[in-house]
Design a protein around this motif. Structure first.
Motif, short mmCIF file in Angstrom:
data_model
loop_
_atom_site.label_atom_id
_atom_site.label_comp_id
_atom_site.label_asym_id
_atom_site.label_seq_id
_atom_site.Cartn_x
_atom_site.Cartn_y
_atom_site.Cartn_z
N GLN A 79 -49.25 -11.14 27.38
CA GLN A 79 -47.97 -10.72 28.81
C GLN A 79 -47.10 -11.27 29.19
OE1 GLN A 79 -51.16 -12.21 28.88
NE2 GLN A 79 -52.37 -12.10 31.05
N CYS A 139 -43.38 -2.79 30.35
CA CYS A 139 -44.05 -2.65 31.18
C CYS A 139 -44.63 -2.92 32.82
CB CYS A 139 -45.43 -2.70 30.79
SG CYS A 139 -45.36 -1.81 28.72
N HIS A 140 -43.18 -2.39 33.34
CA HIS A 140 -43.62 -2.99 34.51
C HIS A 140 -44.33 -2.09 36.21
CE1 HIS A 140 -39.32 -5.10 33.10
NE2 HIS A 140 -41.13 -5.67 32.64
N ASN A 176 -50.61 -2.70 32.95
CA ASN A 176 -49.98 -3.16 33.93
C ASN A 176 -50.92 -2.44 35.22
OD1 ASN A 176 -49.07 -3.29 36.56
ND2 ASN A 176 -47.29 -3.79 35.61
N ALA A 209 -51.32 -10.62 35.16
CA ALA A 209 -49.56 -10.10 34.34
C ALA A 209 -48.51 -10.84 34.51
CB ALA A 209 -49.05 -8.70 34.45
N PRO A 260 -48.06 -9.70 40.18
CA PRO A 260 -48.77 -8.54 39.41
C PRO A 260 -49.71 -8.72 38.55
CG PRO A 260 -46.96 -8.44 38.16
CD PRO A 260 -46.89 -9.41 39.59
N CYS A 320 -52.37 -7.29 35.10
CA CYS A 320 -52.80 -6.02 34.23
C CYS A 320 -54.56 -5.69 33.63
CB CYS A 320 -52.33 -6.46 32.95
SG CYS A 320 -52.23 -8.65 32.74
#
Length: 478
Positions: free
Chosen positions: A231, A239-240, A258, A275, A283, A285
């Motif tokens: 992560q 990779c937001h 994500n 994540a 967030p 993933c």
């Protein structure tokens, strides 16, 4: 604001001294000595003392190389699912570290097979020895009932903070099979299922939370920026946004995408995790795993087919007739067959070492391409590019094979330190909460880009033959 960012990995520990204005001031990598020990029956163990020694050694060497700048914080990224038992009073380890690759908890998972679907709904994960709880339960049955049993990050942080911290971050906790994924909280029912109901669990903290201080590297400084390794790389790769994805090629290869504030429950055999928890947001993933990437190259080296990873491009053949199934430590997503073994197919008397080496690289790339296709199905759109990092991205042959089989561009992260840089960004955010995630991470350093050279028909045909090899191998393993 200099941060000492430490990436404690499976075979080595990296330490970076990072300054937001000047970038990486120093980097040091210390191999684990002794390294991971592979045992009969699928066991993989590490010496906890070697883990701690490598963290201290790498950190101190990096600081010396940087001229001992004034530190603002120490950050730590960890292996994720590697566990050990230890004494909370003395901090002394009571067992070896049981590595994420260890398969000895397979019988225990088989005992709990009826709960498989319930566990997947609650945790987002698959009931498999790869994750922490089965290894913890195996350790309790076979090694010791004394002390506490945790992932390695909790022990390392306890040692670094002189016993003050007993914590784990939300991302690492989500890889345990003990976390309610939606609530991001320890789950008593899950703990009971694994026979771990009486265990003293560490406090779950945000990745951008200051958890204590350490003087292990000189003056007393805050400890923050705690995160599981994959992560951390997802964060550093930028990779937001939902649907963005990266793959890290280290000991194994790990593809993560994500999914924003939505914790998916995969219908494709993938797993879902936190994540990161930072800036007040959590967030999620989705991810898939190839257990052996650099470790498969290490195997080639042991066999004498290559002298080192640096020779891969000079040796590997582009002839795609020989197939390789990279099941040297079982197969993870989407098959989850721990008993699976590796296999070469398509060999003839004309097969040479260059064909075998090339097949291993394409076998890794083929499994990553399968995972990418499944990730695209989960997030609702095909991946239009893949961001990549890790030591094996230095192999042009592997990266070109990845682009060819994925049929999409592969963008290499220019720095070899994505994991440590992700941890450093979280530590920076802990010290300056108003900075914002994107500003804390900074611009992604672009490296080489690999465009597909194979036509789509050739890629599809190769992947179909590779899947047939996997199916034949699984049939033989059952």
């Amino acid at each position: 604001m200099c941060v000492l960012a430490i990436d404690q990995g499976t075979s080595a520990t990296k330490a970076l001294v990072v300054d937001p204005a000047d970038g990486v001031l120093a980097a040091c990598e210390v191999p684990l000595d002794p390294g991971p020990v592979h045992l009969p029956g699928g066991g993989v163990e590490q010496d906890p003392g070697a883990l701690l020694a490598s963290v201290l050694d790498a950190g101190r060497r990096a600081l010396d190389e940087a001229g001992r700048p004034r530190l603002a914080a120490v950050a730590l990224a960890n292996q994720g699912e590697t566990v050990l038992a230890w004494d909370r009073r003395s901090g002394e380890p009571l067992t070896p570290a049981i590595v994420w690759q260890d398969r000895r908890a397979e019988p225990l998972c088989a005992e709990l097979a009826e709960a498989r679907e319930w566990v997947a709904r609650r945790t987002g994960l698959v009931l498999d020895p790869y994750f922490s709880a089965p290894k913890m339960a195996w350790l309790r049955r076979h090694l010791t009932t004394e002390g506490v049993v945790t992932t390695t990050d909790s022990w390392l942080l306890h040692r670094l903070t002189a016993g003050a911290a007993y914590v784990t971050d939300a991302a690492t906790a989500s890889r345990s099979l003990l976390l309610d994924l939606d609530a991001v909280a320890w789950d008593a029912e899950l703990a009971g299922l694994f026979g771990l109901a009486e265990e003293e669990t560490p406090r779950i903290v945000a990745c951008d939370e200051v958890v204590g201080t350490t003087d292990a590297f000189g003056a007393q400084v805050p400890v923050a920026g705690l995160v599981v390794d994959q992560q951390a790389a997802l964060l550093a790769q930028g990779c937001h946004a939902p649907g963005t994805a990266k793959c890290t090629y280290g000991t194994g290869a790990f593809l993560l995408a994500n999914t924003g504030g939505r914790a998916l429950r995969s219908a494709q055999g993938l797993t879902a995790s936190v994540a990161w928890r930072a800036g007040g947001a959590t967030p999620y993933c989705v991810d898939g795993q190839v257990y052996t990437a650099a470790s498969a190259v290490g195997w080639l080296t042991q066999l004498g087919l290559v002298g080192s990873a640096a020779e891969l491009d000079a040796i590997a053949s582009e002839d795609g007739e020989v197939m390789f199934v990279p099941g040297l430590a079982g197969l993870a997503a989407p098959w989850w067959r721990p008993e699976a073994t590796a296999a070469f197919t398509g060999m003839t008397l004309a097969t040479r070492r260059e064909h075998l080496v090339g097949a291993v690289l394409r076998g890794i790339a083929a499994q990553v391409a399968e995972l990418a296709e499944l990730v695209g199905a989960e997030v609702g759109a095909p991946l239009t590019r893949l961001r990549v990092d890790g030591g094996l991205t230095r192999s042009r042959a592997l990266m070109q094979a990845q682009a060819d089989l994925l049929q999409a561009p592969v963008d290499v992260y220019a720095s070899p330190h994505a994991t440590a840089l992700g941890a450093a960004a979280l530590a920076r955010l802990a010290l300056e909460p108003g900075l914002g995630l994107a500003a804390a991470v900074g611009e992604r350093p672009d490296g080489a880009r690999y465009e597909p050279r194979w036509p789509a028909e050739r890629a599809a045909g190769h992947r179909a033959r590779w899947r047939a090899a996997v199916n034949a191998t699984l049939e033989h393993s059952s």
